[in-house]
Design a protein around this motif. Sequence first.
Motif, mmCIF file in Angstrom:
data_model
loop_
_atom_site.group_PDB
_atom_site.id
_atom_site.type_symbol
_atom_site.label_atom_id
_atom_site.label_comp_id
_atom_site.label_asym_id
_atom_site.label_seq_id
_atom_site.Cartn_x
_atom_site.Cartn_y
_atom_site.Cartn_z
ATOM 1 N N TYR A 128 31.315 72.323 0.700
ATOM 2 C CA TYR A 128 30.192 72.587 -0.578
ATOM 3 C C TYR A 128 31.247 73.141 -1.351
ATOM 4 N N GLY A 129 30.285 73.843 -2.951
ATOM 5 C CA GLY A 129 30.606 73.951 -3.923
ATOM 6 C C GLY A 129 30.041 75.434 -4.045
ATOM 7 N N GLU A 130 30.860 76.442 -4.713
ATOM 8 C CA GLU A 130 30.453 77.367 -5.486
ATOM 9 C C GLU A 130 30.680 77.065 -7.615
ATOM 10 N N VAL A 131 29.005 77.111 -7.029
ATOM 11 C CA VAL A 131 28.808 76.331 -8.873
ATOM 12 C C VAL A 131 27.497 77.205 -9.048
ATOM 13 N N LEU A 132 27.661 78.344 -9.936
ATOM 14 C CA LEU A 132 26.880 79.054 -10.095
ATOM 15 C C LEU A 132 25.821 78.660 -11.508
ATOM 16 N N GLN A 133 24.569 78.946 -11.374
ATOM 17 C CA GLN A 133 24.181 78.300 -12.164
ATOM 18 C C GLN A 133 23.907 78.837 -13.464
ATOM 19 N N ASP A 134 23.730 78.375 -14.315
ATOM 20 C CA ASP A 134 23.333 78.657 -15.355
ATOM 21 C C ASP A 134 23.444 77.202 -16.652
ATOM 22 N N LYS A 135 23.555 77.520 -17.709
ATOM 23 C CA LYS A 135 22.089 76.776 -18.740
ATOM 24 C C LYS A 135 22.574 75.709 -18.986
ATOM 25 N N ASN A 136 24.223 75.372 -18.823
ATOM 26 C CA ASN A 136 24.704 73.797 -18.999
ATOM 27 C C ASN A 136 25.497 73.634 -17.573
ATOM 28 N N VAL A 137 25.110 73.958 -16.468
ATOM 29 C CA VAL A 137 25.625 73.296 -14.877
ATOM 30 C C VAL A 137 24.882 72.197 -14.973
ATOM 31 N N LYS A 138 25.595 71.595 -14.566
ATOM 32 C CA LYS A 138 25.350 69.420 -14.141
ATOM 33 C C LYS A 138 25.061 69.759 -12.743
ATOM 34 N N GLU A 139 24.383 70.370 -12.015
ATOM 35 C CA GLU A 139 23.756 70.707 -10.745
ATOM 36 C C GLU A 139 23.848 68.816 -9.892
ATOM 37 N N ASP A 140 23.217 68.245 -10.471
ATOM 38 C CA ASP A 140 22.295 67.352 -10.016
ATOM 39 C C ASP A 140 23.907 66.299 -9.727
ATOM 40 N N GLU A 141 24.809 66.418 -10.657
ATOM 41 C CA GLU A 141 25.925 65.646 -10.546
ATOM 42 C C GLU A 141 27.024 66.292 -9.672
ATOM 43 N N TYR A 142 27.383 67.363 -9.883
ATOM 44 C CA TYR A 142 27.965 68.183 -8.308
ATOM 45 C C TYR A 142 27.792 67.654 -7.088
ATOM 46 N N ALA A 143 26.070 67.728 -6.832
ATOM 47 C CA ALA A 143 25.593 67.875 -5.863
ATOM 48 C C ALA A 143 25.881 66.022 -5.179
ATOM 49 N N GLU A 144 25.751 65.236 -5.669
ATOM 50 C CA GLU A 144 26.550 63.739 -5.703
ATOM 51 C C GLU A 144 27.456 64.109 -4.574
ATOM 52 N N TYR A 145 28.876 65.424 -5.240
ATOM 53 C CA TYR A 145 29.836 65.151 -3.908
ATOM 54 C C TYR A 145 29.256 66.058 -2.774
ATOM 55 N N SER A 169 27.160 69.746 -1.012
ATOM 56 C CA SER A 169 26.290 70.718 -1.216
ATOM 57 C C SER A 169 26.697 71.918 -1.935
ATOM 58 N N LEU A 170 25.803 72.693 -2.314
ATOM 59 C CA LEU A 170 25.945 73.627 -3.135
ATOM 60 C C LEU A 170 24.898 74.887 -3.128
ATOM 61 N N LYS A 182 17.755 71.907 -9.209
ATOM 62 C CA LYS A 182 18.646 70.871 -9.566
ATOM 63 C C LYS A 182 18.348 69.831 -7.786
ATOM 64 N N ALA A 183 18.843 70.291 -7.622
ATOM 65 C CA ALA A 183 19.351 69.688 -6.058
ATOM 66 C C ALA A 183 18.510 69.946 -4.899
ATOM 67 N N ASP A 184 18.977 68.571 -4.293
ATOM 68 C CA ASP A 184 17.578 69.239 -3.274
ATOM 69 C C ASP A 184 17.876 69.970 -1.833
ATOM 70 N N PRO A 185 17.116 70.385 -1.477
ATOM 71 C CA PRO A 185 17.151 71.788 -0.503
ATOM 72 C C PRO A 185 17.579 71.787 0.382
ATOM 73 N N THR A 186 18.313 70.400 1.083
ATOM 74 C CA THR A 186 18.965 70.005 2.123
ATOM 75 C C THR A 186 20.738 70.190 1.625
ATOM 76 N N LYS A 187 20.079 70.313 0.502
ATOM 77 C CA LYS A 187 22.036 70.356 0.411
ATOM 78 C C LYS A 187 22.211 71.863 -0.447
ATOM 79 N N LEU A 188 21.767 72.838 -0.243
ATOM 80 C CA LEU A 188 21.665 74.540 -0.993
ATOM 81 C C LEU A 188 22.449 75.432 0.775
ATOM 82 N N VAL A 189 22.869 75.468 0.234
ATOM 83 C CA VAL A 189 23.366 77.180 1.238
ATOM 84 C C VAL A 189 23.105 78.759 -0.090
#
Length: 476
Positions: A262-279, A281-282, A311-318
Motif C-alpha cells: 500500500y502507498g502513502e498517498v495523502l489526499q489533496d486537490k490534484n492527487v490521482k487516487e484512482d490511478e495509484y489504486a491500479e497499482y 492499496s492506498l 475515489k478508490a474502492d473501500p476494499t483497497k483502503l488502509v
Amino acid sequence: MKHSIQSLLAVSTLSTLLASCGGDKKAPEAVTNDDVILHAWSWSFDTIAANMKNIADAGFDYVQTSPANTCYVGEGGGMALYSQPGDSVTGKWYYYYQPIDWKIGNYLLGDRDQFKAMCDSAAKYGVKVIVDVLPNHTAVDHTAVTADLDSAVGGHDKLFHANGLNDIIDYNDRYQCTTGKMGGLPDVNTENPDFQYYYMKYVNDLIACGARGFRYDTAKHIGLPSDPLDSLAERNNFWDIATGREPIRDITLSMPDSLFIYGEVLQDKNVKEDEYAEYMSLTASAYGHALRNALVNHNYYADSLASWHHKADPTKLVTWVESHDTYANQHESAGISDELIREGYVFLTARQNGVPLFFSRPAGSTRDNYWGNNRVGARGNDEFMNPEVVAVNKFRHAMHGQPESIFVSDNGAVIEVARGNKGVALINIGEEQASIDMPTTLKDGEYVDKVHDTTFKVKDGKISGVLTPLTSYIIY
C-alpha cells in the motif's frame, strides 16, 4: 428515531436483504477485508521479535516496521525519539526516513541479521511483516549517501531528478510534486533504470529475509505513467517495476501475488487516487481526519463517516484513527486520549472494508508528554493488547463474508456496527453512560459481550442495554 447507514457496497446491501428474507436460501458472502495491521512504530527488530507472541495473541495479521534502510546518522547516533537542545539524550525518530543507501540495516532499528530473525519469529507465530520503504528521496544532506549508491546509479548527479533539488512550491502541481524536493528531502530519480535495479535488489532481499508486504512512504511524490516527465526520465514506469508488472533487466519483484502493498498517498486537490489504486492499496487519510473530528466531538454526526472520502474502492483502503505522521509530526492526533483512539479503532475494525492500522504510541506517553519514555527501539505502550482491541480484531476475523449495517443513536454518541445477523460491535464514544434501544440485525435473544461480560437483550429488531462511557462491547 435511530439512524441507519447501510454499507456503500451494493453487494453488502444485497446480502443484507437476502439475509433478512429467512428460509433456506443462503445469502451470498459479502466482499470483506479481514486483516489488521499493528504499526510497531520505532520498535527495533529485536523488540518486535521479542513481542511477536503478544502481537499474534492480540489478533494482528501484520506487523509494520519502521524503515529498514541504511539511514543518515543524526546527532551523534542518539536514540531519543525526539530531543531539544540541552537534553541529556539526543536524537530524532525521523532519521530512518533519510536514506543514504538501500541496504538492510540501520543504527536505529537493527542490522540485517536482526531483521531476518524478526521475520523468522513472525513466521513462527503466523504474523506477516510489512516494511516501510521510501525510494522517493535521500537524506537532507545528500552528500552523506554512500559511494556504493552513487556508483550503482551512474554517479551522484544521476541519483536525482533534474528538478530534484528544487523545493516544491505547489503540491497540487504534479510536475513539482513528483520531481521536486519535499520538506528539504532531495527527490530521487526513481525512473533511472540503474536506480530501479539497485532498489529492487533491496526489496527482494527484504522478501528473501521474510517480508510479506510494503508501505510506500511519500508514494504520491513518485510519478505515474500519466504524470509529466522529468527531463532525465524516459518513462514514468517506477510503479510498474515496483509492483512486479515489469522486470528491470534480470530482476522482477519476488512473489508479487503474496505481498500486501500500500502507498502513502495523502489526499489533496490534484492527487490521482484512482490511478495509484491500479497499482496498490492506498491510505484513507481524509477518512482518518473525519473520524478524529467525530471522536473529539463525541458525536458520529460531527463529520461525514458514511462516505469513505476516497475515489478508490473501500476494499483497497488502509484505514486508521491516527498514523505516525498525525501523532509525531504536527501532533494533530497526539492530544486525543488513548480511550478515544481505541474506540475509533474498534469502529474501523468492526467494519466490512478497509484494512485498519493500529498505531503503537510510545510507552509512557501521556497527553502532556507525547514522547513518553522517549527511546527509539523500545516497545510502545500496552494499548495494542487492550482487551477491546483484541476482541475486535478477533471479531473481524469471525465476520468474514458478513455485510455491514451501521446504526447510530440520535445524539451520535453510540455507534453500532452490525455484521449480517452474526455479530455487532457497540461503541460509546460519549462521555456519559448510555441506555440504548436501537435497531439491530441480531436475532432475538440475550447476548453477553466478549470483553466486559455485559448483557444485552434483542427483541423485535431492537437491542437494549447500558453502555459505560468511552467503552466498546463486542457481541457474536
